[in-house]
Design a protein around this motif. Structure first.
Motif: not given
Length: 389
Positions: A243-244, A247, A250-251
């Motif tokens: 998940g991290y 994330w 995506v950032r």
């Protein structure tokens, strides 16, 4: 359900299912030993810092990675620093669980984020020592568990366990996840693995250990309880790290490679160990004694792993340890950090712990005392140096 091998040595004092208070009483000698060894390290550091007119507290909480965790607390994941060579270093390289805890403690107490990091590490290090004891006691017995904890505390880089770094927190989560896996407590194993994955990228090693344990339980028909618990644990295990990483991707605009790009800017990558081999080779040429000593030390790591295989360590432990070792030795990052990156691979210590458990008490504790004294001096010397551990 337990995934340990009943034919492994030193099984006479293996625990049965017990109340948490009973487990804590059984672990008390190991935890007291751990606290004494770490206290020695802190006392030597404090004395050295006093003589050098420096702050031991600052050395533990406000240098290198610990500063970057505080920057996550203070700036979120919007902080970057431009290196002299033009590389843009982002704090997204640092996983979020430790800074989340630092922020939570600092809001609930008068402590600032840096000191909150020390408090988190202090608690987490004891939880890690307890987790290591539980795993080793389950597999090899109480005496081996005691010496495994003592050896882990007395590692040459053991001072990191008392710093505002994420190692203690990660090992606490990893050890208890492994214990839950060996006990067949799949939901707990999955949740702890997910939290480990929010602590360090090597958290995927914990998830892999849960998967291997679950696969063996299904294959041997020893998975106790409803099947959905096992499935849920397997699904939960990788969510923290995955998940991290997603994330960050995506950032950065690159969902699958963004985190690798962030790490690449820091000089971190996975090259199969080629850069490390070149580093050792150059060191052998320039400083033969130091280079050969480093090469010998590196060769001890796979030898200890092989000894663990020969001694019949459970597959989840071997899986976890193997991945941690591979990522530590085969990465192309700062070479001085490799001893610290190997610290979570505590199953490497099991062959030594078993040897001490079988030795005469005087000899065993002499070895621990010498190792603890050496670690205390080396840790103080290390933190007064210029490079990050």
């Amino acid at each position: 359900m337990t995934l340990t091998n009943p034919a492994t040595p030193d099984t006479a004092d293996r625990p049965r299912q017990a109340h948490p208070a009973d487990r804590l009483r059984a672990a008390a000698p190991a935890l007291l030993t751990y606290a004494a060894i770490r206290a020695l390290g802190l006392l030597v550091l404090a004395g050295w810092a006093h003589l050098a007119d420096r702050s031991a507290r600052q050395l533990l909480s406000q240098r290198w990675d610990s500063l970057w965790y505080v920057r996550v607390v203070e700036h979120g994941y919007d902080f970057t620093l431009t290196a002299p060579d033009g590389r843009v270093l982002s704090n997204m390289a640092f996983f979020p669980l430790l800074p989340w805890l630092e922020e939570g403690v600092s809001r609930l107490t008068p402590l600032g984020p840096a000191d909150a990091g020390l408090a988190v590490s202090a608690v987490a290090s004891l939880a890690a020592a307890w987790g290591v004891f539980q795993v080793v006691e389950l597999v090899y017995g109480r005496r081996a568990g005691l010496f495994a904890v003592a050896l882990w505390a007395a590692l040459p880089v053991g001072i990191v366990q008392s710093m505002a770094y994420s190692e203690s927190l990660f090992v606490a989560l990893a050890a208890w996840a492994l214990y839950a896996t060996l006990r067949g407590n799949w939901i707990a194993a999955g949740l702890l693995a997910a939290l480990a994955g929010l602590t360090r990228p090597v958290g995927l090693a914990v998830a892999a250990a849960v998967w291997v344990g679950a696969l063996l339980a299904l294959r041997t028909g020893t998975a106790a309880g409803p099947r959905w618990r096992l499935v849920l644990g397997v699904v939960l295990a990788p969510l923290g790290a995955a998940g991290y990483v997603l994330w960050v991707g995506v950032r950065t605009g690159s969902p699958f490679f963004g985190y690798l790009d962030v790490q690449g800017a820091w000089g971190n990558g996975f090259d199969g160990g080629l850069a490390f081999v070149r580093f050792i080779g150059d060191l052998v040429v320039s400083t033969p004694a130091a280079g050969l000593a480093l090469a010998a030390g590196v060769l001890v790591v796979p030898w200890l792993y092989w000894r663990g295989v020969r001694q019949g360590q459970p597959a989840p432990l071997l899986t976890y340890c193997g991945i941690v070792v591979a990522l530590a030795l085969c990465s192309s990052g700062y070479f001085g950090s490799k001893p610290r990156l190997l610290m979570p691979a505590f199953p490497l210590l099991l062959p030594l712990a078993l040897a001490l458990a079988r030795a005469k008490a005087r000899l065993a504790w002499t070895v621990i005392a010498v190792a603890a004294a050496g670690a205390a001096v080396y840790g103080a010397f290390w933190l007064h140096g210029s490079g990050p551990p």
